[in-house]
Design a protein around this motif. Sequence first.
Motif, PDB file in Angstrom:
ATOM      1  N   PHE A 198      49.600  -5.178  93.034  1.00  0.00           N
ATOM      2  CA  PHE A 198      49.140  -3.917  93.620  1.00  0.00           C
ATOM      3  C   PHE A 198      47.653  -3.788  93.371  1.00  0.00           C
ATOM      4  CE2 PHE A 198      50.518  -2.765  89.336  1.00  0.00           C
ATOM      5  CZ  PHE A 198      49.462  -2.006  88.864  1.00  0.00           C
ATOM      6  N   ASP A 199      46.986  -3.044  94.266  1.00  0.00           N
ATOM      7  CA  ASP A 199      45.532  -2.890  94.162  1.00  0.00           C
ATOM      8  C   ASP A 199      45.172  -1.505  93.620  1.00  0.00           C
ATOM      9  OD1 ASP A 199      45.849  -1.132  96.322  1.00  0.00           O
ATOM     10  OD2 ASP A 199      45.038  -2.546  97.782  1.00  0.00           O
ATOM     11  N   ALA A 200      43.877  -1.283  93.455  1.00  0.00           N
ATOM     12  CA  ALA A 200      43.389  -0.026  92.887  1.00  0.00           C
ATOM     13  C   ALA A 200      43.746   1.169  93.762  1.00  0.00           C
ATOM     14  CB  ALA A 200      41.878  -0.108  92.673  1.00  0.00           C
ATOM     15  N   ALA A 201      43.772   0.993  95.087  1.00  0.00           N
ATOM     16  CA  ALA A 201      44.102   2.097  95.993  1.00  0.00           C
ATOM     17  C   ALA A 201      45.543   2.564  95.782  1.00  0.00           C
ATOM     18  CB  ALA A 201      43.877   1.682  97.438  1.00  0.00           C
ATOM     19  N   ALA A 202      46.482   1.636  95.606  1.00  0.00           N
ATOM     20  CA  ALA A 202      47.881   1.995  95.368  1.00  0.00           C
ATOM     21  C   ALA A 202      48.031   2.687  94.014  1.00  0.00           C
ATOM     22  CB  ALA A 202      48.763   0.749  95.430  1.00  0.00           C
ATOM     23  N   PHE A 203      47.289   2.220  93.025  1.00  0.00           N
ATOM     24  CA  PHE A 203      47.301   2.851  91.705  1.00  0.00           C
ATOM     25  C   PHE A 203      46.768   4.280  91.805  1.00  0.00           C
ATOM     26  CE2 PHE A 203      45.110   3.893  87.716  1.00  0.00           C
ATOM     27  CZ  PHE A 203      46.153   3.759  86.813  1.00  0.00           C
ATOM     28  N   ALA A 204      45.638   4.469  92.472  1.00  0.00           N
ATOM     29  CA  ALA A 204      45.021   5.791  92.609  1.00  0.00           C
ATOM     30  C   ALA A 204      45.907   6.749  93.393  1.00  0.00           C
ATOM     31  CB  ALA A 204      43.656   5.665  93.283  1.00  0.00           C
ATOM     32  N   ALA A 205      46.618   6.248  94.389  1.00  0.00           N
ATOM     33  CA  ALA A 205      47.488   7.097  95.206  1.00  0.00           C
ATOM     34  C   ALA A 205      48.593   7.741  94.382  1.00  0.00           C
ATOM     35  CB  ALA A 205      48.090   6.290  96.351  1.00  0.00           C
ATOM     36  N   GLY A 206      48.979   7.104  93.297  1.00  0.00           N
ATOM     37  CA  GLY A 206      50.020   7.645  92.437  1.00  0.00           C
ATOM     38  C   GLY A 206      49.524   8.669  91.436  1.00  0.00           C
ATOM     39  N   GLY A 207      48.207   8.870  91.363  1.00  0.00           N
ATOM     40  CA  GLY A 207      47.646   9.851  90.430  1.00  0.00           C
ATOM     41  C   GLY A 207      47.737   9.431  88.973  1.00  0.00           C
ATOM     42  N   LEU A 208      47.886   8.139  88.741  1.00  0.00           N
ATOM     43  CA  LEU A 208      48.027   7.638  87.371  1.00  0.00           C
ATOM     44  C   LEU A 208      46.669   7.439  86.712  1.00  0.00           C
ATOM     45  CD1 LEU A 208      50.751   4.956  88.121  1.00  0.00           C
ATOM     46  CD2 LEU A 208      51.097   7.248  87.184  1.00  0.00           C
ATOM     47  N   ARG A 209      46.677   7.407  85.383  1.00  0.00           N
ATOM     48  CA  ARG A 209      45.450   7.124  84.638  1.00  0.00           C
ATOM     49  C   ARG A 209      45.514   5.776  83.938  1.00  0.00           C
ATOM     50  NH1 ARG A 209      43.830  12.210  81.142  1.00  0.00           N
ATOM     51  NH2 ARG A 209      45.527  11.335  79.933  1.00  0.00           N
ATOM     52  N   LEU A 210      46.725   5.326  83.602  1.00  0.00           N
ATOM     53  CA  LEU A 210      46.879   4.093  82.850  1.00  0.00           C
ATOM     54  C   LEU A 210      48.307   3.590  82.987  1.00  0.00           C
ATOM     55  CD1 LEU A 210      45.437   2.203  80.775  1.00  0.00           C
ATOM     56  CD2 LEU A 210      46.420   3.639  78.985  1.00  0.00           C
ATOM     57  N   LEU A 211      48.476   2.286  82.941  1.00  0.00           N
ATOM     58  CA  LEU A 211      49.796   1.661  82.869  1.00  0.00           C
ATOM     59  C   LEU A 211      49.777   0.673  81.718  1.00  0.00           C
ATOM     60  CD1 LEU A 211      50.568   0.855  86.617  1.00  0.00           C
ATOM     61  CD2 LEU A 211      51.689   2.568  85.191  1.00  0.00           C
ATOM     62  N   ARG A 212      50.948   0.381  81.186  1.00  0.00           N
ATOM     63  CA  ARG A 212      51.035  -0.630  80.132  1.00  0.00           C
ATOM     64  C   ARG A 212      52.135  -1.615  80.489  1.00  0.00           C
ATOM     65  NH1 ARG A 212      55.384   1.466  78.320  1.00  0.00           N
ATOM     66  NH2 ARG A 212      55.716   3.510  77.488  1.00  0.00           N
ATOM     67  N   PRO A 213      51.960  -2.868  80.118  1.00  0.00           N
ATOM     68  CA  PRO A 213      53.002  -3.854  80.382  1.00  0.00           C
ATOM     69  C   PRO A 213      54.347  -3.391  79.805  1.00  0.00           C
ATOM     70  CG  PRO A 213      51.011  -4.960  79.706  1.00  0.00           C
ATOM     71  CD  PRO A 213      50.776  -3.475  79.500  1.00  0.00           C
ATOM     72  N   GLY A 214      55.401  -3.590  80.574  1.00  0.00           N
ATOM     73  CA  GLY A 214      56.733  -3.179  80.162  1.00  0.00           C
ATOM     74  C   GLY A 214      57.147  -1.817  80.676  1.00  0.00           C
ATOM     75  N   GLN A 215      56.192  -1.067  81.202  1.00  0.00           N
ATOM     76  CA  GLN A 215      56.494   0.264  81.701  1.00  0.00           C
ATOM     77  C   GLN A 215      57.237   0.166  83.043  1.00  0.00           C
ATOM     78  OE1 GLN A 215      52.923   2.577  81.942  1.00  0.00           O
ATOM     79  NE2 GLN A 215      54.017   4.473  81.619  1.00  0.00           N
ATOM     80  N   ARG A 216      58.209   1.032  83.236  1.00  0.00           N
ATOM     81  CA  ARG A 216      59.003   1.045  84.467  1.00  0.00           C
ATOM     82  C   ARG A 216      58.286   1.868  85.525  1.00  0.00           C
ATOM     83  NH1 ARG A 216      62.899  -2.263  86.261  1.00  0.00           N
ATOM     84  NH2 ARG A 216      64.359  -1.139  87.538  1.00  0.00           N
ATOM     85  N   VAL A 217      58.140   1.302  86.742  1.00  0.00           N
ATOM     86  CA  VAL A 217      57.441   1.986  87.824  1.00  0.00           C
ATOM     87  C   VAL A 217      58.215   1.854  89.132  1.00  0.00           C
ATOM     88  CG1 VAL A 217      55.116   1.758  86.842  1.00  0.00           C
ATOM     89  CG2 VAL A 217      56.019  -0.048  88.332  1.00  0.00           C
ATOM     90  N   ARG A 218      57.846   2.713  90.071  1.00  0.00           N
ATOM     91  CA  ARG A 218      58.381   2.668  91.429  1.00  0.00           C
ATOM     92  C   ARG A 218      57.222   2.317  92.354  1.00  0.00           C
ATOM     93  NH1 ARG A 218      58.745   6.575  95.532  1.00  0.00           N
ATOM     94  NH2 ARG A 218      57.949   8.082  94.062  1.00  0.00           N
TER      95      ARG A 218
END
Length: 71
Positions: free
Chosen positions: A30-50
């Motif tokens: 996933f790219d920065a645009a998809a990350f920004a669209a979710g309103g997230l600030r940070l992710l960590r390996p192992g975290q569950r996402v949709r």
Amino acid sequence: MTSVQGTVRLFAPETHEGSVLLDDGSDVPFDAAAFAAGGLRLLRPGQRVRLERDASGAVSLVTIVTFTSLG
């Protein structure tokens, strides 16, 4: 749009790009645009996402999976 779930495999905080390992073993970037669209600030390996994918199959949104109580 289609929605799938997976586990964060890689995330680069400086670029906001990463990849998710789906339940079927596929590695989906996933790219920065998809990350920004979710309103997230940070992710960590192992975290569950949709992930939401557009008609071309590209990831357009990354959000954290939340659980709700039924009752």
